[in-house]
Design a protein around this motif. Structure first.
Motif, short mmCIF file in Angstrom:
data_model
loop_
_atom_site.label_atom_id
_atom_site.label_comp_id
_atom_site.label_asym_id
_atom_site.label_seq_id
_atom_site.Cartn_x
_atom_site.Cartn_y
_atom_site.Cartn_z
N GLU A 111 -5.51 -4.38 -13.87
CA GLU A 111 -4.18 -4.83 -13.46
C GLU A 111 -3.51 -3.77 -12.57
O GLU A 111 -2.84 -4.10 -11.60
CB GLU A 111 -3.34 -5.10 -14.71
CG GLU A 111 -2.02 -5.78 -14.48
CD GLU A 111 -2.14 -7.20 -13.95
OE1 GLU A 111 -3.21 -7.81 -14.14
OE2 GLU A 111 -1.18 -7.67 -13.32
N LEU A 112 -3.72 -2.50 -12.91
CA LEU A 112 -3.18 -1.41 -12.09
C LEU A 112 -3.71 -1.52 -10.67
O LEU A 112 -2.95 -1.43 -9.70
CB LEU A 112 -3.61 -0.06 -12.67
CG LEU A 112 -2.65 0.66 -13.61
CD1 LEU A 112 -3.37 1.82 -14.31
CD2 LEU A 112 -1.44 1.18 -12.86
N PHE A 113 -5.01 -1.71 -10.54
CA PHE A 113 -5.61 -1.82 -9.20
C PHE A 113 -5.10 -3.05 -8.47
O PHE A 113 -4.81 -3.01 -7.28
CB PHE A 113 -7.14 -1.84 -9.30
CG PHE A 113 -7.75 -0.47 -9.30
CD1 PHE A 113 -8.01 0.19 -8.11
CD2 PHE A 113 -8.03 0.18 -10.49
CE1 PHE A 113 -8.56 1.45 -8.10
CE2 PHE A 113 -8.58 1.46 -10.49
CZ PHE A 113 -8.85 2.09 -9.29
N ARG A 114 -4.99 -4.16 -9.21
CA ARG A 114 -4.49 -5.37 -8.58
C ARG A 114 -3.05 -5.16 -8.11
O ARG A 114 -2.66 -5.58 -7.04
CB ARG A 114 -4.53 -6.53 -9.60
CG ARG A 114 -5.09 -7.79 -9.02
CD ARG A 114 -5.05 -9.01 -9.91
NE ARG A 114 -4.80 -8.82 -11.31
CZ ARG A 114 -5.74 -8.73 -12.24
NH1 ARG A 114 -7.01 -8.80 -11.91
NH2 ARG A 114 -5.42 -8.58 -13.51
N TYR A 115 -2.32 -4.46 -8.92
CA TYR A 115 -0.89 -4.35 -8.67
C TYR A 115 -0.54 -3.48 -7.47
O TYR A 115 0.43 -3.73 -6.77
CB TYR A 115 -0.21 -3.82 -9.93
CG TYR A 115 1.23 -4.19 -9.98
CD1 TYR A 115 1.59 -5.52 -10.21
CD2 TYR A 115 2.23 -3.26 -9.78
CE1 TYR A 115 2.91 -5.90 -10.22
CE2 TYR A 115 3.55 -3.64 -9.80
CZ TYR A 115 3.89 -4.96 -10.02
OH TYR A 115 5.20 -5.32 -10.02
N VAL A 116 -1.31 -2.43 -7.26
CA VAL A 116 -0.97 -1.53 -6.15
C VAL A 116 -1.60 -1.99 -4.83
O VAL A 116 -1.45 -1.33 -3.82
CB VAL A 116 -1.39 -0.07 -6.42
CG1 VAL A 116 -0.69 0.46 -7.65
CG2 VAL A 116 -2.89 0.06 -6.52
N ASP A 117 -2.28 -3.11 -4.86
CA ASP A 117 -2.91 -3.62 -3.65
C ASP A 117 -1.84 -4.22 -2.75
O ASP A 117 -1.71 -5.42 -2.62
CB ASP A 117 -3.97 -4.67 -4.02
CG ASP A 117 -4.78 -5.07 -2.79
OD1 ASP A 117 -4.70 -4.36 -1.78
OD2 ASP A 117 -5.45 -6.10 -2.86
N ALA A 118 -1.07 -3.33 -2.15
CA ALA A 118 0.13 -3.74 -1.42
C ALA A 118 -0.22 -4.45 -0.12
O ALA A 118 -1.32 -4.34 0.38
CB ALA A 118 0.98 -2.51 -1.13
N SER A 119 0.77 -5.17 0.39
CA SER A 119 0.59 -5.80 1.69
C SER A 119 0.46 -4.73 2.77
O SER A 119 -0.21 -4.91 3.77
CB SER A 119 1.78 -6.71 1.99
OG SER A 119 2.97 -5.96 1.96
N ASN A 120 1.09 -3.59 2.54
CA ASN A 120 0.99 -2.50 3.50
C ASN A 120 -0.33 -1.76 3.30
O ASN A 120 -0.58 -1.20 2.24
CB ASN A 120 2.17 -1.55 3.30
CG ASN A 120 2.18 -0.41 4.30
OD1 ASN A 120 1.24 0.37 4.36
ND2 ASN A 120 3.22 -0.34 5.08
N PRO A 121 -1.19 -1.74 4.32
CA PRO A 121 -2.53 -1.16 4.13
C PRO A 121 -2.51 0.33 3.78
O PRO A 121 -3.33 0.78 2.98
CB PRO A 121 -3.21 -1.39 5.49
CG PRO A 121 -2.12 -1.73 6.46
CD PRO A 121 -0.98 -2.28 5.67
N LEU A 122 -1.56 1.06 4.33
CA LEU A 122 -1.48 2.49 4.04
C LEU A 122 -1.14 2.73 2.57
O LEU A 122 -1.75 3.56 1.89
CB LEU A 122 -0.44 3.15 4.96
CG LEU A 122 -0.31 4.67 4.92
CD1 LEU A 122 -1.64 5.37 5.10
CD2 LEU A 122 0.68 5.15 5.98
N LEU A 123 -0.17 1.96 2.07
CA LEU A 123 0.21 2.09 0.66
C LEU A 123 -0.92 1.67 -0.26
O LEU A 123 -1.15 2.29 -1.30
CB LEU A 123 1.43 1.23 0.36
CG LEU A 123 2.77 1.85 0.70
CD1 LEU A 123 3.88 0.85 0.47
CD2 LEU A 123 3.00 3.10 -0.14
#
Lengths: 321, 321
Positions: free
Chosen positions: B19-31
């Motif tokens: 869930e952590l990995f899913r959650y930080v998969d931001a729309s912003n590629p750098l983030l």
């Protein structure tokens, strides 16, 4: 922002100001000092003002609005302190930045602290929308900042990139201020919605004007050197226009891309942008946003505050600092 | 932290990780990139683990605990990224820091972003205590960081200053993890309270041990150079003891105060601290906290998880990395 626009909330804004000072008076002496320094540097307190004005459309109560108004200004201040770390800025509003006075480490934690303090205030509200909207806006603001870093000095960016950025950097928090001022007073959904949109369109226009002023303003009136965006590689709407339409756009590209610009080079870039019609273009775009903002006002109850919000839109079209 | 201590929640911790990995998969590629880099660097996921374990004392439900568990780790990661900006750290857990790979500006906003993301998760809970406690802890954590800056290289600080600092830097978030794991499952007040205190005492012992390891550990096992605190002027419990009780405390003062220390000087300071009995003293203090943590456990229902929490306390007393 001339305070006479805020006459109907002037007394209440003074109380917000006092509450801000009371609130940042931390047990930690260093934090109390840096925060008070930031507050004393002033600012327009636009976001608290919008929250209070929005509150006028339903069941106005300063005590209901106070935590929100203070929290909004704290969030705004937190982003300013962090931006100053990033920009290595020495002054803001003509006053030394926290960074210049206390260093990066203190600035970073002061920003974190102000933001965390805002959460304490937000946690006082029972309506979950207040925490939800501000969390969402905070996430988006970070994405805007990251996009600004990623697109710095990039002469191929589009107006779409620019609008993505200013929406997140500025418009969303102003929209949230208007929206949540209504939410905090229990206003009905359509009032909340119109104020949200009003704030969004107004915020877009506000940032476009800000970016125009960074090119056209009188340095003394602005309180900081002009051309700051160009120096930092932040490419604003007039520059994007000039990069596309100026006969000298080849030279402008060269200048914009340079990481270290001399004063003469900054001046030359500014002259090219001005000659290109980019400023007039940006004003046209800004005015379109202001017209949309005013459209939203027509859906709101006809109270005195509605006229005030209209005047604010007119004022932004003409502001010089 | 050996994962066999977490056997009863191992499957659920894996889901938290996903869930952590899913959650930080931001729309912003750098983030998305910086956040995933941080996550891949690993870490013990102690705070999510404590939240899940605390949830076992009442009406355990992973779906109720998930947003909290993820939020706790995001807050922890946010502080780590900001600390790395501050410390100008090149590696953490043997892997290049975000700062070393992407620079200060990206790190600062990545930290802000992770923190803001945690707020979105917290806003999902109806129980206002979750947002309130985490806001309060966040404020206190900043105060701890600022105090660390203010007391850096100050050889006159007391054990009280030290406890003030580690409470805020470490213990409060671990206490909140335990406390809120119980809150999220609707546990009664006395369970919430005992878990809160358990987490607090355990967190204090954890940080004291961490500070001991910074002096005594094997560099390879620790994953970072030892003596880091001394180099940065952070004065920990064994050093405070030695500054008072070592026959060589005059020389130690000189060494500790130096802003730029050679490797030999760091080694010399470490030897003085070790010879002073400061390490043993710090272990005694840590053990006292662990005993208090265990005392709190006796007030909790006698379930298997209670034994696990006791083992964790024992493990901290003996940990080497």
């Amino acid at each position: 922002m001339q305070l006479n626009l805020f006459s109907e909330i002037r007394q209440d804004l003074k109380q917000v100001e006092a509450e801000l000072f009371r609130y940042v008076d931390a047990s930690n002496p260093l934090l109390a000092e840096t925060s008070a320094h930031l507050l004393r540097a002033g600012g327009k307190r636009l976001r608290p003002a919008f929250a209070l004005l929005a509150g006028k459309f339903y069941n106005y109560s300063l005590s209901r609005l106070m935590p929100l108004a203070v929290a909004l200004e704290l969030i705004h201040m937190a982003t300013l302190v962090h931006d100053d770390v990033i920009d290595a800025a020495a002054t803001r509003r003509g006053i030394p930045t926290v960074r210049a006075k206390w260093g990066d480490r203190v600035s970073l934690h002061t920003g974190d602290y102000l933001f965390a303090q805002s959460l304490l205030l937000i946690a006082r509200y029972e309506d979950p929308r207040i925490a939800q909207v501000l969390a969402e806006v905070s996430v988006q603001m970070c994405q805007g900042e990251l996009q600004q870093i990623a697109t710095a000095y990039d002469v191929n960016q589009s107006t779409r990139d620019y609008f993505y950025r200013i929406k997140r950097k500025t418009a969303l928090l102003i929209a949230a201020s208007c929206q949540l001022g209504a939410v905090a007073t229990g206003a009905p959904a359509h009032v909340v919605r119109s104020l949200d949109f009003y704030g969004y369109y107004l915020g877009m226009a506000f940032q476009i004007t800000d970016d125009i002023l960074d090119i056209t303003a009188d340095q003394k009136e602005l309180g900081k050197p002009i051309g700051g965006d160009l120096r930092q590689g932040v490419i604003t709407l007039p520059v994007i226009y000039a990069l596309k339409h100026s006969p000298c756009n080849g030279r402008l590209k060269e200048l914009v891309k340079k990481r270290e610009k001399t004063e003469d080079e900054v001046q030359e870039a500014i002259e090219i942008v001005k000659a290109s019609g980019g400023i007039e273009y940006a004003f046209r775009v800004s005015n379109r946003y202001l017209a949309k903002a005013k459209e939203q006002l027509r859906k709101l109850p006809e109270i005195k505050t509605r006229d005030t919000l209209e005047c604010i839109a007119d004022f932004i079209a003409m502001r010089r600092f």
